[in-house]
Design an enzyme around this catalytic site. Structure first.
Site, PDB file in Angstrom:
ATOM      1  N   ARG A  69       0.813  -1.218   0.000  1.00 26.99           N
ATOM      2  CA  ARG A  69       0.000   0.000   0.000  1.00 26.99           C
ATOM      3  C   ARG A  69       0.847   1.267   0.000  1.00 26.99           C
ATOM      4  NH1 ARG A  69      -2.342  -4.104   2.618  1.00 26.99           N
ATOM      5  NH2 ARG A  69      -4.598  -4.384   2.495  1.00 26.99           N
TER       6      ARG A  69
ATOM      7  N   HIS B 283      -0.855  -2.532  -4.555  1.00 31.36           N
ATOM      8  CA  HIS B 283      -0.303  -3.492  -5.518  1.00 31.36           C
ATOM      9  C   HIS B 283      -0.251  -2.964  -6.953  1.00 31.36           C
ATOM     10  CE1 HIS B 283       0.057  -6.328  -2.405  1.00 31.36           C
ATOM     11  NE2 HIS B 283      -1.119  -6.929  -2.492  1.00 31.36           N
TER      12      HIS B 283
ATOM     13  N   HIS C 178       2.930 -12.776  -5.275  1.00 30.01           N
ATOM     14  CA  HIS C 178       1.867 -12.925  -4.276  1.00 30.01           C
ATOM     15  C   HIS C 178       1.337 -14.367  -4.275  1.00 30.01           C
ATOM     16  CE1 HIS C 178      -1.253 -11.848  -1.539  1.00 30.01           C
ATOM     17  NE2 HIS C 178      -1.280 -10.542  -1.830  1.00 30.01           N
TER      18      HIS C 178
ATOM     19  N   GLU D  92       5.178 -12.576   0.918  1.00 32.59           N
ATOM     20  CA  GLU D  92       5.504 -11.644  -0.164  1.00 32.59           C
ATOM     21  C   GLU D  92       6.787 -10.897   0.186  1.00 32.59           C
ATOM     22  OE1 GLU D  92       1.769  -9.284  -0.786  1.00 32.59           O
ATOM     23  OE2 GLU D  92       1.076 -10.762   0.695  1.00 32.59           O
TER      24      GLU D  92
END
Length: 364
Positions: free
Chosen positions: A93, A118, A189, A328
């Site tokens: 974010r 993303h 991801h 991630e």
């Protein structure tokens, strides 16, 4: 020399013809990687999504341990658009969808409330990458993100190399260059389900997890990091010794309430910036499957799949809430607005590089 991939037999049940299409004027396809142990990885050049990782349990029975979809149409209409895809230009974010660079403020597309997540409205997860399969074990993907895409500065040329080696390691190498100063924070991801996907895919509560981090980043009610870095000691975020995911996830800790579970970035223990080190390990006791994560990145977002709704994926498998785990590997969330963190700025003449390894094994 290029390998003829048209005659590969597959063990995942995925069919290449279901991925052959044209999206945004570019050809999509599905590519299969095989190692000497007879195991398989399948990747589509739509979003660089990993559609299958077929590895054995302690009895030698192979199953697909990553969540994905089984056709290009399913990816185009995905209820979870980031399911096991590549993420960019900036993973995680960015607060208020803006940042300043060299005295100029850049405005990004806000796709999570007022924030950018993303990569924005159409990040790298929804782009068609140029693909070249070099041999049985190596796939090269390339994408050029034009100046101004999703509000970012500079033209960014990205190369991602997937290698599935004979040690059952899925190695992801990232490289990027730019013609103007910009920010970049790439990641994958992957939604991992070590039991093997099924209908329904089992919950991850009994999964044993270890994370090599003394600190994590708490977040506010909007799921953005507050900027603080906290010790994991004496909190549910302490995975320095293996424990099950389910042990503390319902503890009522304020941070777990905000995230509906784990959805936090860990500050990985490093002696030197950029060194390839152990980040995490998970063990699925029923099957004996294990996965280790190694990365050059300073951070790792640990997400316990808190928002899944039971949607359908490959071969009729369904994915209920908390049926996967995501690691991630990346720089930290909102870094362009937090100058005291490791920089995500990339300048002309420099090369962004990152390596993350997902190593699969068996215990017991």
């Amino acid at each position: 020399m290029m390998t003829n991939i048209s005659d590969y037999s597959t063990i995942s049940g995925l069919k290449r013809e279901n991925f052959v299409s044209v999206v945004d004027g570019r050809d999509t396809n599905l590519y299969f990687l095989h190692n000497s142990q007879g195991n398989e990885v399948a990747v589509t050049n739509y979003g660089g999504a990993i559609a299958a990782i077929m590895v054995p349990d302690r009895n030698g029975i192979r199953a697909n341990v990553i969540q994905g979809y089984d056709s290009i149409q399913a990816y185009l209409n995905a209820p979870e658009p980031y399911l096991s895809t590549l993420i960019g230009r900036c993973g995680n974010r960015i607060r208020n969808s803006r940042f300043q660079l060299d005295g100029k403020e850049y405005h990004l597309f806000a796709n999570r409330g007022t924030d950018s997540l993303h990569g924005g409205k159409k990040g790298f997860n929804a782009r068609v990458w140029q693909a070249m399969q070099m041999n049985d074990q190596t796939l090269v993907l390339k994408y050029t993100s034009p100046y101004g895409e999703e509000g970012y500065s500079g033209e960014l040329k990205v190369t991602v190399v997937y290698t599935f080696n004979d040690d059952n390691e899925l190695v992801i190498d990232y490289m990027a260059t730019t013609n103007k100063r910009t920010v970049v924070n790439l990641t994958s991801h992957g939604y991992f389900s070590l039991t093997g996907i099924s209908n329904p895919t089992p919950a991850i509560d009994d999964l044993l997890c270890e994370i090599n981090a003394d600190y994590y980043m708490p977040m506010d009610e909007t799921c953005l990091p507050t900027g603080e870095i906290r010790l994991v000691a004496d909190t549910p975020f302490d995975f320095r010794k293996p424990k099950t995911i389910g042990r503390d996830i319902g503890s009522g800790h304020e941070q777990l309430i905000i995230g509906k579970g784990y959805d936090h970035c860990y500050v990985l223990n490093k002696r030197e910036a950029g060194e390839l080190t152990f980040a995490a390990r998970i063990t699925e006791p029923g099957s004996g499957r294990t996965m280790e994560v190694l990365t050059t990145e300073p951070g790792m977002q640990f997400y316990s799949d808190n928002w899944a709704t039971g949607y359908t994926g490959q071969n009729g498998a369904t994915f209920p809430r908390r049926s996967a785990i995501c690691f991630e590997c990346q720089h930290f969330p909102n870094t362009p607005n937090l100058p005291y963190l490791a920089s995500t700025t990339l300048s002309p003449g420099e090369t962004y590089k990152q390596k993350t390894i997902y190593r699969f094994g068996v215990e017991g």
